[in-house]
Design a protein around this motif. Sequence first.
Motif, mmCIF file in Angstrom:
data_model
loop_
_atom_site.group_PDB
_atom_site.id
_atom_site.type_symbol
_atom_site.label_atom_id
_atom_site.label_comp_id
_atom_site.label_asym_id
_atom_site.label_seq_id
_atom_site.Cartn_x
_atom_site.Cartn_y
_atom_site.Cartn_z
ATOM 1 N N ALA A 179 -5.396 1.371 -31.233
ATOM 2 C CA ALA A 179 -4.692 0.612 -30.197
ATOM 3 C C ALA A 179 -5.387 -0.729 -29.930
ATOM 4 O O ALA A 179 -4.750 -1.682 -29.476
ATOM 5 N N ASP A 180 -6.689 -0.833 -30.237
ATOM 6 C CA ASP A 180 -7.433 -2.084 -30.048
ATOM 7 C C ASP A 180 -7.199 -3.080 -31.181
ATOM 8 O O ASP A 180 -7.527 -4.257 -31.044
ATOM 9 N N TYR A 181 -6.678 -2.593 -32.305
ATOM 10 C CA TYR A 181 -6.421 -3.461 -33.455
ATOM 11 C C TYR A 181 -5.275 -4.414 -33.115
ATOM 12 O O TYR A 181 -4.239 -4.003 -32.621
ATOM 13 N N GLU A 182 -5.496 -5.700 -33.376
ATOM 14 C CA GLU A 182 -4.484 -6.709 -33.075
ATOM 15 C C GLU A 182 -3.714 -7.064 -34.334
ATOM 16 O O GLU A 182 -4.312 -7.401 -35.365
ATOM 17 N N TRP B 61 -11.678 -5.731 -39.457
ATOM 18 C CA TRP B 61 -11.823 -4.924 -38.246
ATOM 19 C C TRP B 61 -12.505 -3.597 -38.583
ATOM 20 O O TRP B 61 -13.440 -3.163 -37.905
ATOM 21 N N ARG C 226 -9.006 6.516 -33.509
ATOM 22 C CA ARG C 226 -9.109 6.555 -32.039
ATOM 23 C C ARG C 226 -8.942 5.170 -31.415
ATOM 24 O O ARG C 226 -8.432 5.044 -30.308
ATOM 25 N N ARG C 227 -9.403 4.149 -32.122
ATOM 26 C CA ARG C 227 -9.388 2.798 -31.551
ATOM 27 C C ARG C 227 -8.279 1.923 -32.132
ATOM 28 O O ARG C 227 -8.274 0.717 -31.927
ATOM 29 N N GLN D 25 3.749 3.317 -35.113
ATOM 30 C CA GLN D 25 2.317 2.995 -35.044
ATOM 31 C C GLN D 25 1.532 3.860 -36.026
ATOM 32 O O GLN D 25 0.636 3.367 -36.707
ATOM 33 N N ILE E 43 -16.335 -1.871 -37.463
ATOM 34 C CA ILE E 43 -16.563 -0.510 -36.964
ATOM 35 C C ILE E 43 -17.525 0.238 -37.890
ATOM 36 O O ILE E 43 -18.433 0.934 -37.437
#
Length: 181
Positions: A55-58, A66, A52-53, A10, A70
Motif C-alpha cells: 500500500a506504500d508503493y506509489e 522500491w 505487507r507494505r 491491487q 526494502i
Amino acid sequence: MESFESDSPQEQRFVRLFAQTQRALHAYIVALVYDPNVAADLLQETNIVLWRRFADYEEGMSFLAWARGIARRTVLNYRRSSARQIATLDPQLLEELATRLSNIAEEPISRLEVLNECLRKLKDTDRQLIMARYEPGNSVNSMADKLSRPVNSVSQSLSRIRRVLADCMERNVQAAQRCAD
C-alpha cells in the motif's frame, strides 16, 4: 484452487510487479551477503515485507528500486542481528554498494547474476581469496602476511582469478545474448 481472476486489481498488480523483479532482487541480495542460502532466506523476508507494505508503493515509481530499498534494510537488520557472520561489510560500504547497485540500469542479462554464477564456479580457495581481497581494510600486503605468502604470489593469484572471472563472464554474457536473439 482459487482463480487468479478473482484476485483484486491491487493483488493482480502486486503479483505482476513481484514476478517481474524476483530474479533481479535475488541477485541484488546475493551480491550483498555472498551466501546463496542466506540470500534465499532474506529474499523471503523481503517478499513478506513487500506484500505487507505494498500500500506504500506509489504508482509510477520503479517497483524494483522500491523493493531493493526494502531488501537493503532487511540485509542491514540481518547483519546487525547476526554475530556469527564471518565476513561482514562496514554498514557505510554496504550502503554505498546498495546505492550503486540500485542505480544499475536493468539489463536483459544481469551482469551481477553472471558474476555470482562465475564466483560459484571458482575453486573454494580462489573464491575465498578474491572475496577476502575486497573486505574492508584488506590489502594484498595484509593478505600476504595472513597467508604467509610473498606479496607477489598473492598479487599473481588475484590477477589469475580476475582473469578467470572476466573470461567466465564474457562467455556467459555472450551465450545469454545468443539465446536471447
